[in-house]
Enzyme design. Sequence first.
Site, short mmCIF file in Angstrom:
data_model
loop_
_atom_site.label_atom_id
_atom_site.label_comp_id
_atom_site.label_asym_id
_atom_site.label_seq_id
_atom_site.Cartn_x
_atom_site.Cartn_y
_atom_site.Cartn_z
N GLU A 1 -13.38 -6.17 9.92
CA GLU A 1 -12.00 -5.88 10.32
C GLU A 1 -11.88 -4.45 10.79
OE1 GLU A 1 -9.01 -4.96 7.62
OE2 GLU A 1 -10.34 -3.81 6.32
N SER B 1 -6.72 -3.30 1.70
CA SER B 1 -7.13 -2.83 0.38
C SER B 1 -7.56 -3.99 -0.52
CB SER B 1 -5.99 -2.06 -0.31
OG SER B 1 -5.70 -0.91 0.42
N ASN C 1 -9.02 -1.13 10.75
CA ASN C 1 -7.78 -0.58 10.21
C ASN C 1 -7.22 0.40 11.22
OD1 ASN C 1 -7.96 -1.58 7.24
ND2 ASN C 1 -9.98 -0.85 7.74
N GLY D 1 -6.70 5.07 5.41
CA GLY D 1 -6.24 6.06 4.43
C GLY D 1 -6.66 7.48 4.77
N ASP E 1 -14.56 -1.81 9.48
CA ASP E 1 -15.31 -2.20 8.28
C ASP E 1 -16.36 -3.23 8.67
OD1 ASP E 1 -13.72 -0.52 6.81
OD2 ASP E 1 -12.44 -2.10 5.98
N ARG F 1 -10.56 2.80 11.75
CA ARG F 1 -11.77 2.59 10.94
C ARG F 1 -12.19 1.13 11.01
NH1 ARG F 1 -10.54 2.73 5.22
NH2 ARG F 1 -11.20 0.56 5.16
N TYR G 1 -14.47 -4.45 -5.59
CA TYR G 1 -13.43 -3.97 -4.68
C TYR G 1 -12.24 -3.36 -5.40
CZ TYR G 1 -16.66 -6.67 -2.19
OH TYR G 1 -17.85 -7.14 -1.74
N GLU H 1 0.82 -1.21 0.00
CA GLU H 1 0.00 0.00 0.00
C GLU H 1 0.85 1.26 0.00
OE1 GLU H 1 -3.75 -0.74 2.57
OE2 GLU H 1 -2.29 -2.25 3.10
N1 LIG Z 1 -17.21 -12.26 4.47
C1 LIG Z 1 -17.46 -11.33 3.55
N2 LIG Z 1 -18.67 -11.27 2.95
C2 LIG Z 1 -18.93 -10.35 1.98
N3 LIG Z 1 -18.04 -9.44 1.54
C3 LIG Z 1 -16.82 -9.45 2.12
C4 LIG Z 1 -16.46 -10.38 3.13
N4 LIG Z 1 -15.18 -10.15 3.48
C5 LIG Z 1 -14.76 -9.13 2.73
N5 LIG Z 1 -15.72 -8.69 1.91
C6 LIG Z 1 -15.64 -7.55 1.00
O1 LIG Z 1 -14.28 -7.29 0.71
C7 LIG Z 1 -13.90 -6.01 1.23
C8 LIG Z 1 -12.51 -6.09 1.85
O2 LIG Z 1 -12.53 -6.99 2.93
P1 LIG Z 1 -11.86 -6.66 4.34
O3 LIG Z 1 -12.09 -7.82 5.24
O4 LIG Z 1 -12.36 -5.34 4.84
O5 LIG Z 1 -10.30 -6.63 3.98
P2 LIG Z 1 -9.31 -5.44 3.53
O6 LIG Z 1 -10.09 -4.17 3.49
O7 LIG Z 1 -8.26 -5.45 4.57
O8 LIG Z 1 -8.79 -5.87 2.21
C9 LIG Z 1 -14.98 -5.66 2.25
O9 LIG Z 1 -15.12 -4.26 2.39
C10 LIG Z 1 -16.20 -6.32 1.68
O10 LIG Z 1 -16.78 -5.48 0.71
MG LIG Z 2 -11.45 -3.42 4.79
#
Ligand SMILES: Nc1ncnc2c1ncn2[C@@H]1O[C@H](COP(=O)(O)OP(=O)(O)O)[C@@H](O)[C@H]1O
Ligand SMILES: [Mg+2]
Length: 316
Positions: free
Chosen positions: A275, A150, A277, A281, A262, A260, A221, A14
């Site tokens: 999760e 990310s 953070n 950002g 999520d 933050r 994403y 990142e």
């Molecule tokens: N179990 C889940 N079910 C549905 N969507 C998910 C799930 N895990 C992750 N996502 C989607 O992927 C995105 C990134 O996942 P996240 O766990 O926040 O990891 P990071 O942001 O660290 O890459 C989330 O904001 C969500 O939109």
């Molecule tokens: Mg996330």
Amino acid sequence: MSRVAVLKGGRSLERQVSLRSGARVEDALRRLGHEVVPIDVGGDLVERLRAEAPDVAFVALHGRDGEDGTVQELLELLDVPYTASGVSACIRCMDKVLAKHAMGDAGVPTPDFYAFNETAFKELGAAGALPEIEARLEFPIVVKPAGQGSALGIKFARTPADVPAALVSAFSYDTKVMLERYVPGRDLAVSVVDLDEGPTPLPVVEAVPREEDFYDFEARYEIGRSDFVCPALLPGDAAERAQELALEVYRLLGCYGFGRVDLMLEDGGELQVLETNSIPGLTETSLLPQAAEAAGIEFDELIDRILETALARAAA
Ligand SMILES: Nc1ncnc2c1ncn2[C@@H]1O[C@H](COP(=O)(O)OP(=O)(O)O)[C@@H](O)[C@H]1O
Ligand SMILES: [Mg+2]
């Protein structure tokens, strides 16, 4: 007025986002009248910090080294006050598996999951247990590395045939991965900032996928493929509940300064925390600055406040 080292860049995936967060923080600090020492974090970090002798460090790093407690450990050793969470909270946030266990133990809703180290597959035949996992989580299943951010290394497996490749991809980012229940619903983020009255959740941000990407999980994403709405328009008391939950998680993981959380608002109304953070950002398009603005906190004021919390912790 302080002499502020802005730590940015670094070796993480990142890096580019961090450079943009750092540059924006530097501009704000200068406008606030501080002396800024930009530091692109690398092998000479300790040397640079000794030579520059800043009053305080603003950590604008994301991902490995900066968000995982490593840089914080060095700053502690060198007695340099720094922004955001301390070492232990960084470690808990960076490791999604650790954070999810902490949440599960505390009764915070987080999607069911199974996590394994690489050695479980190489030496314990964990692949043989995949059918059981698949039966319990049901498809689609989300496969993600324990670390990173990310959306790096996250794959949505739709059938058993997708799982091996998804695991390989996740293992290319970390030695620990998890398989997580897919939560159908809306993608939310709640930032928390330590204000005078204590940690305060900001308005909820929703990431809304573009129409054409709605059923394409991966595309959703990709950067620039979602629109962000803040404050999110949510049914009933969902926004309030999301804010309460985010604050609970922020405290549970021991975060400080800002962070933050999520989450997903699952179809049916349940919230699920994905999760946290510890250094989200801070770019023009990042969620925390957008949420702060929706709460009437301009970026410079936000940076000023975050710097104050760093100095307050050091003085305590
Ligand atoms: N179990 C889940 N079910 C549905 N969507 C998910 C799930 N895990 C992750 N996502 C989607 O992927 C995105 C990134 O996942 P996240 O766990 O926040 O990891 P990071 O942001 O660290 O890459 C989330 O904001 C969500 O939109
Ligand atoms: Mg996330």
